[in-house]
Each structure stands twice: as structure tokens, then as C-alpha cells.
Design an enzyme around this catalytic site. Structure first.
Site, PDB file in Angstrom:
ATOM      1  N   VAL A 178      -9.256 -21.706  19.337  1.00 38.90           N
ATOM      2  CA  VAL A 178      -7.816 -21.499  19.118  1.00 38.90           C
ATOM      3  C   VAL A 178      -6.988 -22.726  19.453  1.00 38.90           C
ATOM      4  O   VAL A 178      -5.786 -22.756  19.188  1.00 38.90           O
ATOM      5  CB  VAL A 178      -7.257 -20.294  19.915  1.00 38.90           C
ATOM      6  CG1 VAL A 178      -7.810 -19.002  19.388  1.00 38.90           C
ATOM      7  CG2 VAL A 178      -7.504 -20.456  21.399  1.00 38.90           C
TER       8      VAL A 178
ATOM      9  N   LYS B 290     -18.319 -22.279  23.243  1.00 36.27           N
ATOM     10  CA  LYS B 290     -19.324 -21.214  23.230  1.00 36.27           C
ATOM     11  C   LYS B 290     -20.639 -21.668  22.588  1.00 36.27           C
ATOM     12  O   LYS B 290     -21.695 -21.096  22.863  1.00 36.27           O
ATOM     13  CB  LYS B 290     -18.768 -19.987  22.491  1.00 36.27           C
ATOM     14  CG  LYS B 290     -17.559 -19.382  23.185  1.00 36.27           C
ATOM     15  CD  LYS B 290     -16.864 -18.309  22.338  1.00 36.27           C
ATOM     16  CE  LYS B 290     -15.609 -17.793  23.031  1.00 36.27           C
ATOM     17  NZ  LYS B 290     -14.814 -16.880  22.164  1.00 36.27           N
TER      18      LYS B 290
ATOM     19  N   SER C 204     -12.960 -22.023  22.169  1.00 32.18           N
ATOM     20  CA  SER C 204     -14.168 -21.261  21.814  1.00 32.18           C
ATOM     21  C   SER C 204     -15.303 -22.117  21.266  1.00 32.18           C
ATOM     22  O   SER C 204     -16.427 -21.647  21.158  1.00 32.18           O
ATOM     23  CB  SER C 204     -13.838 -20.175  20.792  1.00 32.18           C
ATOM     24  OG  SER C 204     -13.051 -19.189  21.392  1.00 32.18           O
TER      25      SER C 204
ATOM     26  N   TYR D  42     -15.866 -18.759  32.633  1.00 30.99           N
ATOM     27  CA  TYR D  42     -15.483 -18.680  31.215  1.00 30.99           C
ATOM     28  C   TYR D  42     -14.183 -19.442  30.930  1.00 30.99           C
ATOM     29  O   TYR D  42     -14.097 -20.214  29.979  1.00 30.99           O
ATOM     30  CB  TYR D  42     -15.356 -17.205  30.814  1.00 30.99           C
ATOM     31  CG  TYR D  42     -14.853 -17.016  29.412  1.00 30.99           C
ATOM     32  CD1 TYR D  42     -15.644 -17.333  28.312  1.00 30.99           C
ATOM     33  CD2 TYR D  42     -13.566 -16.528  29.175  1.00 30.99           C
ATOM     34  CE1 TYR D  42     -15.179 -17.169  27.025  1.00 30.99           C
ATOM     35  CE2 TYR D  42     -13.089 -16.352  27.893  1.00 30.99           C
ATOM     36  CZ  TYR D  42     -13.902 -16.684  26.821  1.00 30.99           C
ATOM     37  OH  TYR D  42     -13.425 -16.523  25.547  1.00 30.99           O
TER      38      TYR D  42
ATOM     39  N   TYR E 288     -15.240 -15.464  13.832  1.00 26.39           N
ATOM     40  CA  TYR E 288     -14.776 -14.098  14.058  1.00 26.39           C
ATOM     41  C   TYR E 288     -14.831 -13.299  12.757  1.00 26.39           C
ATOM     42  O   TYR E 288     -15.831 -13.378  12.034  1.00 26.39           O
ATOM     43  CB  TYR E 288     -13.356 -14.100  14.653  1.00 26.39           C
ATOM     44  CG  TYR E 288     -13.217 -15.068  15.780  1.00 26.39           C
ATOM     45  CD1 TYR E 288     -14.021 -14.965  16.917  1.00 26.39           C
ATOM     46  CD2 TYR E 288     -12.308 -16.121  15.718  1.00 26.39           C
ATOM     47  CE1 TYR E 288     -13.899 -15.862  17.969  1.00 26.39           C
ATOM     48  CE2 TYR E 288     -12.187 -17.029  16.763  1.00 26.39           C
ATOM     49  CZ  TYR E 288     -12.988 -16.886  17.879  1.00 26.39           C
ATOM     50  OH  TYR E 288     -12.866 -17.780  18.908  1.00 26.39           O
TER      51      TYR E 288
END
Lengths: 307, 307, 307, 307
Positions: free
Chosen positions: B261, B67, B64, B191, B243
Site C-alpha cells: 500500500v 511479505k 506488503s 509484523y 489480493y
């Protein structure tokens, strides 16, 4: 500071044409009476000097901005133990939402939504009569602002008491989970009075400058909170200070800030200054519309940013 | 930098005793194979100098953290129009939650939860074949890192493709609301490959330093993004980068950061440095447990803070 | 009726071995004192004849079963206009959930969850003092049961008043949306007293038989409600009578029914009989565990079903 | 039956003036083409006699009404074990909601919302190729209807396949929780074909009459399901057959019923008759607007009711 003074005067002029936008909070009758054309900016720097513009000597109800001061006070009293009773995550919900409380069993998401601030008030009430707890909060604000003339408007406190059904709902709900320790009327009494603190924009930027200055008031030299705590309060302001508009505020303004439905915003420029703005008309998420716009213009010109 | 090197070596030693804590992500089979004892820290300063410790030359899946780069790239392509298709508010929910999407009609809360990053991938796919979009993301990361050896691990991409039912659910759901414009398989292909970019901790701190340096790579001198955009990406990292643990990270570490992760975290100290940490075992919210702890220790000693 | 008497005696015997299961409601202190081994069944047929077994002459707190009578009374007073203030859909949530109220702006999903019954109490309070409204509900129950000895237990009412924080939360919340028209203390006063009505199982099956008999009491010959209204109340009982266990009750028992946390259940066999069961220990959803089981055994043997 | 024929002709005439209301489902392109003025009623009694009116020999897509037959078939295959994978509680949500699935970890609330029916399709797929499972469902419907001419419209199945992003989202989501056991494409293939079964109103009331007749087809004499199972399916229809409008349908019509977005409704009068109505325009909750109205008029005149 001369340049800054020119800047905020210009910002004030520039925003006058937008004064018909937004909507004054109407759910607290006393607040609904405010003239939406009121407008003030005040900036206090690291030397303790303040410049201001507009209705800068007119008092307004700081409302939820008081949650910054009550959080600082409560952390001073119970330290990180506070976080057993309230979280420090953005809520993704409106300021008065009750949904999250059901899913998370009476623990509010953070101290800046109403439910969280009510828990903080309950913490401050421990071992006190309500009027003592209220007096302690007021004293903290006066010390921070170096100004003993700051007062509570009892009419506003009564007005919220009489119409604050959602806050009574939140309080009863948390009481059902054992997360309020005092009778609801007493805890809410503290909360409503804290929200009814009145300040001018000048007083507010002066009261908040310790958060920009590593916890210390540059004028009195007093340490209000430790450096680390000041930073952490700023962090909570940045992530949670504008309810479900916090991410947008961080994106557009890039500073820790806390808004109130009275139309005030306190923003912190770490190491540089504190800024108070006041414009009563609110955007859809309950944050001052022109106040936010003013801060955007100020940071664009000054380059101030937490990032 | 000598002092910093000593500091990160000490941090690494100090944290060795905690290496049994946390849990390696197991929902992507390829990631579940990683040795949880891996550990690295790397810091790149404003001169472009990098110090590092531990397994600092070992590649890991940035997941992530990618991103951040895809957001920067997408903002460069479509500007603030991006925000019509994805929000920028903290979600208050887990990284793979679908609830918010139903209530908000297919608009993800922010670009750092999975749903939001899938929309960003869909934006990057416009006018391209999937492999071109993937190549463009990889090129962006290589330019930022000044390093053409950075690669994608196809086994990780395939592994996620084969098990990413939740991501397929999110994508189909947004497609139902018209917020994906390409066939789901193609958008998710982009993705999954973006998430499978592999980097060493050194490469990662070097790739992220432009965000600390006003958008400019201090080594190549290239402007990767504008100063204002760098700040805004930092703001989104601070409010949304971890998050439903974003508030906690802001409170404890006080820096913009983005976790993956795979156990990596990229943290930004505006005007000072970028920091990459890597430790595969995760806490309950899916963020690197020791990585977060390492950052806490580093900011405590250096005084680095956004606030 | 002789066969039925034999059946319910057998059911009582059969269930004695299960009397350690379930859990007496403990959130209302007065109810927590009840002996969990209490057990009664009573059946009233279309001639007005009643057979019963067990502790059939012992009074228990009917609690939420009272919501059937208050609904019947309110429909009699304001007709289908009632449905502007409360829905008639199953809630899919626990009896005291507040989440749905936020999403649906203060309109409770149905009159059998707490929020909905509080609205019904508020409707009954219109033009009355609380004690008049309470008296009216009690009078309605006495007429339905043909029994003037039915009483309210004031200790139970007080007990709930003192601990009913969730109900105060629900009431305040609905008041915030304007869906309660009287001071919360008054409306809840009516509600708490209505819930504290005490009846024996015999009285309860007799009070409910009009719903099985097209709205008419077979003994007095009085029309309590119209035939169509009786059917509609039965429909609401079937879809909403057991909170988030309503579907399960419909599946297993197949009759309109309404449970109370005092351990009672009133079930209606249209055209045949009314059944009251009492066993204080509750299942996870707050419905009488053995009471439900008894009804399952009875319908299995008699073939009684709405379907 | 002569009186009934007169009644349904009258109902048809009476409702013609309302034919501009409601809205034909448009999210499945093939269904959007249907003439909204189509209208049919068919009633089959306990002797197996059928009367009908309107476009009673025109086929329409039964869509979600098929879920009644697939549920009956699945219960026959795996018995009450089915309930480990799907609940039987009303959902309080729209037919295609995904929120509940996240909170309840991939277990759909009941077999009549889309997610639940997809699980039922997955159960029927066990040990079969998709076309075998589809054939089995079709065979079951044909046996129930005593009519081998009932067919599936492949264009409708394809149309839903091409646009059913929400159903793909639901399926992927449940797969992530392990509650689908076959590849999503296969399970949804079964589901989309089952929904594309075409029947006339006459065929539909004939196919459903076994549920009114204790599980037995009055014409063939075949036992389709046991008496107890027929009752239980009726119970699920009553509590869950109209999505978040189930309570309203129970209140107004008072019969077990299942609607489909093709505009059909199958209603069961236990011990009396089955009723099929068809009118393509839907109300806000996706149930046939005039079909519901027709049923209201029929039960008012006949006195038919489960209650």
C-alpha cells in the site's frame, strides 16, 4: 522426445500403486461408470510431435477442460467486452458455489467456474440456434486439434441435463440479474453439450498446444488466437483453472492448467509443450488426483515451469 | 539494457499525464503524507545490472512487499510445515477481510493477505525476542539486496501500531483458534516493523532478483533460496500477490508480482529480470494504479511474460 | 368495537399524507399495476366480529401471507417432521437469499422465506397432483375465513411463473440437495398459485383470527389447529414473519405478523384480535411501509402487545 | 403459588435423569469448574412473591443475561439513539461470529450477541471511568432485584479477560469502523465485569420481574423502565435472546428469554411472572440444555405463553 517418452512411461508405472486413491465423480451418472484405473499421459511439443502412454487412445469426457476452448472462442467473438459479464479473479470457492453470485449480483467470478462458463455459453449462443453454437465450439476444438473425428457424447450431455440441478440454479440465478440473455434451457443445452466433448489424451494435448506456442498450431501453422490472447488465457488457467485448488496446483505444478471432473487435465508449458493427463479418480476439490501427481513428477524431472 | 533504459524513461513520461488518478493510502497516517507524484521504475537483469528512472533513489515504505521476503525466510526455517498454519489459495477477498478466517477456523487463505503474513511473523518469532525476529527479516532483505543500508522507519511502524485495529482483530481472532503462538502484541510488533522496511526502487529490484534467477543472487553469487522454492514463491505471488485483484494483474501483466500500500510493486520475469515500480496512488483494490500500468507497458514492449 | 372503528378510521386519515412513500413491488409485473394509494384495515375480535375501513372490500394478492396458511396445513399433515426439511430460525437475510442454502446444505432457515415456503409446498404436494394441492390450500383458507368466494388470480400466478428466476434458482438448488421431492415445475406451480390467492382485508383478518383464538374459528366454532400449534405458528411469525426486518417489526409493533409483497400484513393479538392491513408501497425490506406504520399506531392506542 | 411450587419441584425431579447431557462451557476456565448437576428454578409473580427449588440460593455467573440489564440501562441513557450503533435483528449466527460485522461495516446485528453487548458497554462508558460504568450496571441490577448483596466475581472477569481473544477481535474490528469510542481495554473491561455478575436463581427472577410487570418492580413499586420499553426489551429477547437458537426457543417455549453460558436463563411471562432457571450444561448453541427443557415443561403445564 525419446527421454520424455521414457519419463512418462516411468511416471505411469510409478503411479500404478496409487490407483486406489481418490474418487470418480458420481454426480453425473454417465461419468460414474468409468473405470478408475484408466490412465494416460500425452505431450505435444513445439514441432507438433506427440508422445503418449497408457490409455492414450481412449476417449474420455473432457468436461470443464472445454471451458478453455469456449473462452478462447468467446474472446475471439466479443473480445474484452466479455469481461463485463464475467470476472477473471480466482473464486476461493467450489466449482458450483452460488454464494459469490449473490454478493456480486449475478457476475460470476471467472469463466472457469460453472457459472462463468454458462455465461460464456450464453455469449456463444448470440445469434445462433443452440445446435449451431454447439457445432461452432466443436469445430473450434477440431481445428485446434487438427482432427475432425472429435465428437460429443450425447448420453453424457443428457445425463448432466437430467441431474444438473445446481447448474439450473446458477443459470436461473444469473438470469434473475439479467446476466443470461437466452432461455435457460437453451444456454444450458449448449453448456452441457460442450462439457460432453470426448477426446483422447493425444487429441487433447494436440488441441491445447497452440496455447504453449504463442497461439499458433505448430502442425497446421494456423493462428488459433493471437500471442497476447494465448498468454492471457494461460494466465486465467493458472489463477482459476482448478477451482479452489488453483493455488495449490500453481504451487506444486507451476503451470497453467485446466481440470475436468472426467479426470482430465490440460497443462501448458509456455514455449515448450502441452501436456494432457487422464486419471478418473478425483481429489476433494474435484481435480484428478493422479493426474496432478503425474504433472508434479513430470515438472520435477523436466524442470518445466512458468516460473 | 540501453533499450530498456529508453523504454522505462518513455513509460515514465507517458504516465505523467495520469498522475491525478488513484488515491494514496490514508489509513496509515504516515503513508498519507507521501507525494502522489513520486514515480520510479527499476529493472535488474540476470547479470545483476540495474537500470532505473524517476525517483529511483528515494526510499518508500515497502509494506506488503515485505511479505515475499518473510515468506521466503519462514519457508527456509520450517519448510512446507508452514502450510499447516496458512493456506496458499487466492482469497477472493480484500487484504484485511476476516470472513474467511471464521469459515476456515483461523487458518488464513494465503501468506500475502494480512492474516497470513501475521501467521508468518508468528512463525519467525519462535525462539526469538521480537527485536531479534525483526533483525532477522531485515538481515534477509539486506543480504538479498546486497545492501546494508536498508532500514526500518520506526515512525511508520508506530503509526500502523496505533491505528491497526483490523490487524489486532485478525490476530486476536487467529489466537482464539490457537493459530498464533505468541502474545499478540509481540507478533504484531514484528509484523508492523517488517511492513515498515524502507527501500528505494533500485534496492527493491536488486533485492528481488534472486526470484527471477532460480533463487541465486547474480551479484554475490549467494543462493538465497533453492530453485524450486523460488519458483514456488513466484507461483504464490502470481496467484495471491494482489489480493482480490490478483487475477486481473495476472491477466494484464502476466508476471508474478507483489504490491504494497506504499505504492510499490515487485514483479518477477523468470529467467530475465526483476522489476520494481513505485507510484503511491492506489486503485480500488489497494494496488498501485500507475505502477500496474507501467508494468503493462513494459511487458507489452519487451514481450516478457510468465506465459 | 365502536372505539376501534373510530381508531382505524383515524389511522387511515392520518396516514394519507404519507402515501407517496415506499415503492410498489415491481418484480412481478401483475403486482406493479396496483394503485399505491389503496389502503385498508380490518380487525376481527374473539367473538368473530369484524370492523374495517378504507378499501376493505377490495381483493389484493396476499402473496407471502399465504405461507402462514400453508405452514398450518403442512404441520397438520406431517407434524413436527416438517422441521427435518426446514428450520425455524430467523434468517438474517433477504426473502430470496440463496447464500444460507449453500452453507446449510439445502435446508432453508424457516418456512417464511421463499426457499422454506417452497419446501412446504413440496410437502403439500406429496401424493397429489399440483391442482389438488393448490385446491387443498385454497380450501384451508376458505374454511379459516368461513368464505367460499376466496379465489386465486391465475394472471398473477402466471406472471410470477414467467419471471420468478430466483425462485427457480432456489428450487433447483434445494433439489440438488435432495430437499425437494417433486419435479421443480410442479412444486413451484403449487407455490406460485398459493401466492396468488386474493383476499380482501376483511377476509384476511377473518381467515387469521383462529391464530389469535387458540386455534379455533370463533364464528364457525371449528378448531383449525390445536392451541399449542396456534401459539407455535405465532412464534414463527414473530421471529421470521418479516424477513430481515422481523426484529424491527417485533420491536415496533410487538405482535406476530406476516407480510406479503402485495402490501398486506396479517398481525395476531393473542387472545384479542387479528388485524389485516393493506397498503401496496413497500419499505426497503419488502414489507408494507404504511401497513407497518398503521399497526404501530393501533398498538400504541390499544396497548395490544404480545409482551 | 402452591401449585407452582409443586410444579417446579416435579420438573426438577423429572429432569434429574437427564443431567448427563450437554456440556459445561469450557472456554472461560473459571466457568469450566462448575458442577454440571447444579439445578435451580425460581418464579416471581406480579405480587413480587417468589417460589424456588433446587440450588436456588447458590450464586452463578449470569454472563450474557447481564445484557438485558445493560440494554435497559443504555436505552434509559441514550434512548432510541442506541439503534444507530447496534441493530435489533436476529443474527442467524453464533454468539461470537464476526462475519456479519464485516458485511455490515461494524454495526452488530443486535445487543444480545457479544459484539452488540460490547457496543452497549461502550455506550455506558461515555463520560465515565470503567469502574464507574461497572458500578452503574451493578447498581441497576441491585435496584431491579431489590437486593444490595449482588456482586461481581472478579476471578471470572479476569478469566474472561485472559482468554477472550474473540471478544478482543470483535472489539478491535468495531473500533476499526469507528463504532467503539473508548480504548478497547476499557470497554472490554466493563463488558467482562458485567458478564461476571453473580446471582442466585431467586435474585435473578426477582431482578427480571419488572419486565413482566410493565416496567415496574412489584415489591418496591419503582418504575425501572417505561411500559413501552419493557415490551420492547421483551421483543428483543424473544427474537434475539438465544443467538442462533432464538427461533427454536420461541417455538418451544414461546416466551421472551435470555440465556447465559453460565447455564442461566431468564424468561418473561408478560403480565404473569418472571422465571429464572439454572443448569450449567449447554446445548450445541450455547444455551442451557436442561434449563430450556425445564421452561418447556413449565409452559406446558401453566399454559404460559406470549402467544
Amino acid at each position: 522426445m525419446a527421454d520424455l517418452k521414457l519419463l512418462i512411461d516411468t511416471v505411469r508405472d510409478e503411479l500404478q500403486s496409487m490407483q486406489h486413491q481418490g474418487k470418480v465423480a458420481d454426480y453425473i451418472p454417465e461419468l460414474a461408470k468409468i473405470d478408475p484405473r484408466k490412465f494416460a499421459i500425452s505431450i505435444t511439443n513445439m514441432k507438433g510431435e506427440t508422445i503418449s502412454t497408457g490409455d492414450d487412445n481412449e476417449r474420455f469426457s473432457i468436461q470443464s477442460i472445454s471451458k478453455v476452448f469456449s473462452l478462447a472462442l468467446a474472446l475471439g467473438k466479443v473480445g474484452d467486452g466479455l469481461w463485463r459479464r464475467v470476472g477473471r479473479e480466482p473464486s476461493g470457492s467450489a466449482f458450483n458455489s452460488i454464494v459469490q453470485l449473490e454478493h456480486e449480483r449475478g457476475i460470476p467470478r471467472n469463466p472457469f467456474i460453472n457459472a462463468g462458463a454458462i455465461v460464456v455459453a450464453d455469449v456463444l449462443l448470440a445469434g445462433h440456434q443452440p445446435r449451431e453454437a454447439i457445432a461452432e465450439i466443436l469445430r473450434f476444438v477440431r481445428i485446434a486439434a487438427n482432427d475432425d473425428t472429435i465428437m460429443i457424447d450425447p448420453a453424457v450431455a443428457r445425463s448432466e441435463q437430467a441431474t444438473g440441478f445446481r447448474n439450473f440454479a446458477l443459470a436461473n440465478y444469473m438470469r434473475a440479474f439479467g446476466n443470461l440473455h437466452h432461455p435457460i434451457e437453451l444456454t444450458l443445452g449448449v453448456y452441457f453439450h460442450q462439457c460432453a466433448i470426448e477426446m483422447t489424451a493425444r487429441q487433447l494435448s494436440e488441441a491445447g498446444v497452440f496455447l504453449a506456442n504463442g497461439g499458433r498450431d505448430p502442425r497446421s501453422g494456423l493462428t488459433i488466437v493471437s500471442k497476447e490472447r494465448a498468454r492471457r488465457i494461460n494466465a486465467v488457467m493458472l489463477t482459476c483453472g482448478h477451482y479452489d485448488g488453483s493455488g495449490d496446483f500453481a504451487y506444486r505444478v507451476g503451470l497453467p492448467g485446466k481440470s475436468g471432473v472426467g479426470g482430465g487435465i490440460l497443462a501448458i508449458v509456455p514455449g515448450e509443450a502441452s501436456i494432457a493427463v487422464w486419471s478418473p479418480a478425483l481429489n476433494a476439490r474435484g481435480n484428478s488426483l493422479l493426474g496432478t501427481r503425474a504433472l508434479e513428477l513430470i515438472v520435477r524431472e523436466t524442470g518445466w515451469s512458468a516460473f
